[in-house]
Design an enzyme around this catalytic site. Sequence first.
Site, PDB file in Angstrom:
ATOM      1  N   ALA A 123     119.869  16.763  40.766  1.00 43.11           N
ATOM      2  CA  ALA A 123     120.014  15.359  41.157  1.00 43.11           C
ATOM      3  C   ALA A 123     119.024  14.451  40.445  1.00 43.11           C
ATOM      4  CB  ALA A 123     119.873  15.217  42.671  1.00 43.11           C
ATOM      5  N   GLN A 231     121.760  14.533  49.480  1.00 44.70           N
ATOM      6  CA  GLN A 231     121.651  14.938  50.884  1.00 44.70           C
ATOM      7  C   GLN A 231     122.945  14.691  51.657  1.00 44.70           C
ATOM      8  OE1 GLN A 231     119.053  16.463  52.159  1.00 44.70           O
ATOM      9  NE2 GLN A 231     117.494  16.144  50.593  1.00 44.70           N
ATOM     10  N   ALA A 252     123.089  21.230  43.861  1.00 44.63           N
ATOM     11  CA  ALA A 252     123.626  22.448  44.477  1.00 44.63           C
ATOM     12  C   ALA A 252     122.708  23.027  45.538  1.00 44.63           C
ATOM     13  CB  ALA A 252     123.902  23.496  43.401  1.00 44.63           C
ATOM     14  N   HIS A 253     121.393  22.966  45.308  1.00 49.81           N
ATOM     15  CA  HIS A 253     120.492  23.705  46.197  1.00 49.81           C
ATOM     16  C   HIS A 253     120.288  23.038  47.553  1.00 49.81           C
ATOM     17  CE1 HIS A 253     116.520  21.541  46.031  1.00 49.81           C
ATOM     18  NE2 HIS A 253     117.066  21.012  44.957  1.00 49.81           N
ATOM     19  N   THR A 291     124.095  23.971  26.252  1.00 51.59           N
ATOM     20  CA  THR A 291     124.951  25.033  26.776  1.00 51.59           C
ATOM     21  C   THR A 291     124.931  25.024  28.298  1.00 51.59           C
ATOM     22  OG1 THR A 291     124.501  26.407  24.838  1.00 51.59           O
ATOM     23  CG2 THR A 291     125.380  27.521  26.782  1.00 51.59           C
ATOM     24  N   CYS A 377     109.015  16.157  47.083  1.00 50.68           N
ATOM     25  CA  CYS A 377     108.494  15.665  45.804  1.00 50.68           C
ATOM     26  C   CYS A 377     107.185  14.908  45.965  1.00 50.68           C
ATOM     27  CB  CYS A 377     109.529  14.761  45.134  1.00 50.68           C
ATOM     28  SG  CYS A 377     111.110  15.570  44.853  1.00 50.68           S
TER      29      CYS A 377
END
Length: 453
Positions: A123, A231, A252-253, A291, A377
């Site tokens: 994100a 979120q 994703a996490h 990639t 963070c």
Amino acid sequence: MASKVISATIRRTLTKPHGTFSRCRYLSTAAAATEVNYEDESIMMKGVRISGRPLYLDMQATTPIDPRVFDAMNASQIHEYGNPHSRTHLYGWEAENAVENARNQVAKLIEASPKEIVFVSGATEANNMAVKGVMHFYKDTKKHVITTQTEHKCVLDSCRHLQQEGFEVTYLPVKTDGLVDLEMLREAIRPDTGLVSIMAVNNEIGVVQPMEEIGMICKEHNVPFHTDAAQAIGKIPVDVKKWNVALMSMSAHKIYGPKGVGALYVRRRPRIRLEPLMNGGGQERGLRSGTGATQQIVGFGAACELAMKEMEYDEKWIKGLQERLLNGVREKLDGVVVNGSMDSRYVGNLNLSFAYVEGESLLMGLKEVAVSSGSACTSASLEPSYVLRALGVDEDMAHTSIRFGIGRFTTKEEIDKAVELTVKQVEKLREMSPLYEMVKEGIDIKNIQWSQH
């Protein structure tokens, strides 16, 4: 119904004490890999000894990977190891098919077209790409950005970076419940406004913004609307068309997927243009060279697929645990304040302030519960949360805030234990607080004139 049973079974599997069952009863090798010895007498962690592993209630920072997601990634790692951008042989085609299947899964979760999904590292990259990319592309005619004071640090820092380049930024205040004032937003839009960026669900206080109303205002003024939905996706229903968003950041996490992968939704009709942050082979429609991380992308897709199937069940389960936690704490403690709106809130986030308690001492005392005082963070800072300050929370109360993050695999027993430990620590700290003693005696400490020394 099957997904509900599976989710409940995994919850029991992941939290059952070590030694009470054999490995053969795990649902998968991924579930077996999560086995932890909870009977260890103590654990030394950063110089602090605690009795066993702490309870995990920090789901806004990250979520544990769902064993079913891990299994999908593991199978892909073994069988789909080709470069997804190699178009001349079978191995590349297999990896490409895996990536495109995941792209479809992500798109379905947010009611988008797969062609509108750009895979990135997370994100933070998606937010940087959206905020900087749009303004750089339209820099000749658009010089103004609107955001809020409660955005994630990566959005705020991206805006400050734009200011250093000569762009203007309006940082909208929020109301005391954390919600945006829609009239203030409407009045802030100018002819040269190039972007409005407002997060869907706040990472610290869980407040859900009125997305459809914000999107409609932006549409009326023909201003692109970006939202940080890290979120939000997988937790509340998301529809990019109803929200009228041009750009949306995802991770994703935060939804039981792997770290290191996210996506940016980039609307095609009407088309939104942005300048890429990185140059190279032109992958992801030229917007994100490099990639692709096939296995992480597969895991992201699997997490989105599970979220579609289990969101309603998860919401009911987590809502019950949130009420259990809040009621349990309030039954035994006074001076407990919920930060942010309770009417427009993601149920898995409960941000509480405890009056007459020193915040850092409370966090240290809760070493047997993994919680935080705000964003992962910025939680290393001793300063009170800038999000709570934006809500008008007094500095002393902002210092005492604890964010409890509840998730798919959280159990009632964990909530009860968290309540017990929290109440015990708050009572212990209040016993040492002269201010709390004065309040109990009926003294209004806000009107005390303290002598200068």
